[in-house]
Write a protein that holds these residues in place. Structure first.
Motif, mmCIF file in Angstrom:
data_model
loop_
_atom_site.group_PDB
_atom_site.id
_atom_site.type_symbol
_atom_site.label_atom_id
_atom_site.label_comp_id
_atom_site.label_asym_id
_atom_site.label_seq_id
_atom_site.Cartn_x
_atom_site.Cartn_y
_atom_site.Cartn_z
ATOM 1 N N ALA A 87 -1.217 2.977 -3.850
ATOM 2 C CA ALA A 87 0.228 2.709 -3.851
ATOM 3 C C ALA A 87 0.903 3.355 -2.639
ATOM 4 O O ALA A 87 1.758 2.746 -1.987
ATOM 5 N N LEU A 100 2.932 -9.360 1.925
ATOM 6 C CA LEU A 100 3.896 -8.268 1.740
ATOM 7 C C LEU A 100 4.264 -8.118 0.261
ATOM 8 O O LEU A 100 4.421 -7.003 -0.240
ATOM 9 N N PHE A 133 -2.612 -7.323 11.165
ATOM 10 C CA PHE A 133 -1.438 -6.971 10.347
ATOM 11 C C PHE A 133 -0.245 -6.700 11.270
ATOM 12 O O PHE A 133 0.863 -7.200 11.048
ATOM 13 N N LEU A 149 2.106 0.835 4.611
ATOM 14 C CA LEU A 149 1.911 -0.447 5.314
ATOM 15 C C LEU A 149 3.204 -1.262 5.348
ATOM 16 O O LEU A 149 3.545 -1.867 6.361
ATOM 17 N N LEU A 150 3.924 -1.257 4.237
ATOM 18 C CA LEU A 150 5.197 -1.997 4.189
ATOM 19 C C LEU A 150 6.192 -1.408 5.182
ATOM 20 O O LEU A 150 6.894 -2.146 5.887
ATOM 21 N N ALA A 206 0.022 1.398 0.450
ATOM 22 C CA ALA A 206 0.760 0.129 0.461
ATOM 23 C C ALA A 206 2.194 0.354 0.928
ATOM 24 O O ALA A 206 2.733 -0.431 1.721
ATOM 25 N N ARG A 207 2.805 1.438 0.459
ATOM 26 C CA ARG A 207 4.169 1.752 0.889
ATOM 27 C C ARG A 207 4.210 2.022 2.398
ATOM 28 O O ARG A 207 5.121 1.603 3.093
ATOM 29 N N ILE A 239 1.496 -3.511 -5.315
ATOM 30 C CA ILE A 239 0.600 -2.340 -5.334
ATOM 31 C C ILE A 239 1.428 -1.058 -5.213
ATOM 32 O O ILE A 239 1.202 -0.091 -5.948
ATOM 33 N N ALA A 240 2.387 -1.076 -4.307
ATOM 34 C CA ALA A 240 3.230 0.110 -4.086
ATOM 35 C C ALA A 240 4.023 0.450 -5.358
ATOM 36 O O ALA A 240 4.231 1.624 -5.669
ATOM 37 N N GLY A 241 4.409 -0.573 -6.060
ATOM 38 C CA GLY A 241 5.219 -0.355 -7.264
ATOM 39 C C GLY A 241 4.401 0.112 -8.458
ATOM 40 O O GLY A 241 4.925 0.668 -9.414
ATOM 41 N N GLY A 242 3.121 -0.122 -8.401
ATOM 42 C CA GLY A 242 2.384 0.192 -9.598
ATOM 43 C C GLY A 242 1.185 1.032 -9.380
ATOM 44 O O GLY A 242 0.536 1.425 -10.305
ATOM 45 N N LEU A 248 1.565 -6.237 -1.414
ATOM 46 C CA LEU A 248 1.663 -4.805 -1.089
ATOM 47 C C LEU A 248 2.766 -4.145 -1.905
ATOM 48 O O LEU A 248 2.624 -3.009 -2.372
#
Lengths: 147, 101
Positions: free
Chosen positions: A10, B92, B22, A16-17, A13-14, B98-101, B95
């Motif tokens: 997670a 995105l 990316f 990367l965003l 991913a953050r 994934i970032a949220g969970g 992602l």
């Protein structure tokens, strides 16, 4: 081309965003300036010309002809300039064309109304016309910078 | 017994997930069209690496490459295709999941 791959955590991913957003936001930063310069030039040119038209009309010279020729020159220059731009922001073509058409539509209207109804000059018309042209040109410049 | 929901990582696009590709996709996502040199400077890679990765993205039809001449100087520009933009948005979104969970 979607396959099972070892995915990021997670936190990754953050990260990367955030990276994607940063690259996307900065990659075309410099691209807006030539467009901003074009429209700022149009804003200055059009508004000064409106005042010039008033002055020349009062003195009895061919102001409308001057404004037409400068307008045609500005339209050609403004249309050619984007061809030399190497990179452009997303949605540039639509933004540029709508801004350019809006500017020149107002320019032509101001010119026709001025030449038809205020041949002897009238500051109550030419000053608002100057402000309107400056406003639309600067709005187009800021629109591109903010895009 | 219910089947557990598929982890969002399975939806990640491997082609786009590679670090250089990316970055290329991120740079092009904010542009209508970008010059080769501007992409190279934005993502800080060598000409050869960028060229190779752009070719991979072009082969997958995510990126459109346009070659032209400015006088005698060759000029290469790239832009995302419609499918490339869709893939990028979906990537995105994954992602974010994934970032949220």
């Amino acid at each position: 081309m979607t396959e099972n791959i070892s995915g990021p955590s997670a936190a990754e991913a953050r990260e990367l965003l955030a990276r994607a957003e940063a690259i996307s936001a900065t990659s075309t930063n410099a691209a807006a300036w030539p467009v901003a310069v074009t429209f700022t030039s149009l804003a200055i040119l059009g508004s000064l010309l409106m005042i010039g038209m008033h002055i020349v009309l009062v003195t009895g010279y061919g102001a409308a002809l001057l404004a037409c020729s400068v307008g045609a020159w500005a339209a050609v220059t403004a249309s050619i300039w984007p061809m030399f731009q190497r990179s452009t922001k997303a949605g540039f073509s639509k933004r540029f064309l709508t801004s350019l058409l809006a500017y020149f539509a107002l320019y032509v209207v101001a010119l026709v109304v001025g030449a038809s109804f205020f041949r002897d000059g009238n500051l109550w018309f030419y000053i608002p016309a100057a402000i309107a042209l400056a406003g639309i040109g600067l709005a187009a410049a800021f629109r591109e910078l903010r895009a | 017994m219910t089947t557990p929901a598929e982890h969002p990582r399975h939806k990640l696009n491997e082609l786009v997930h590679s670090p250089v590709r990316f970055s290329i996709m991120a740079a092009l996502a904010g542009a209508e069209s970008m010059d080769f040199k501007d992409i190279r400077d934005a993502i800080q890679v060598s000409d050869s690496v960028l060229s190779k990765q752009l070719a991979t993205l072009e082969k997958a039809e995510y990126v459109k490459i346009k070659k032209s001449f400015a006088g005698k100087m060759p000029r290469t520009s790239a832009s995302l295709t419609a499918s490339g933009r869709e893939v990028w948005v979906a990537h995105l979104q994954t992602l974010r999941e994934i970032a949220g969970g």
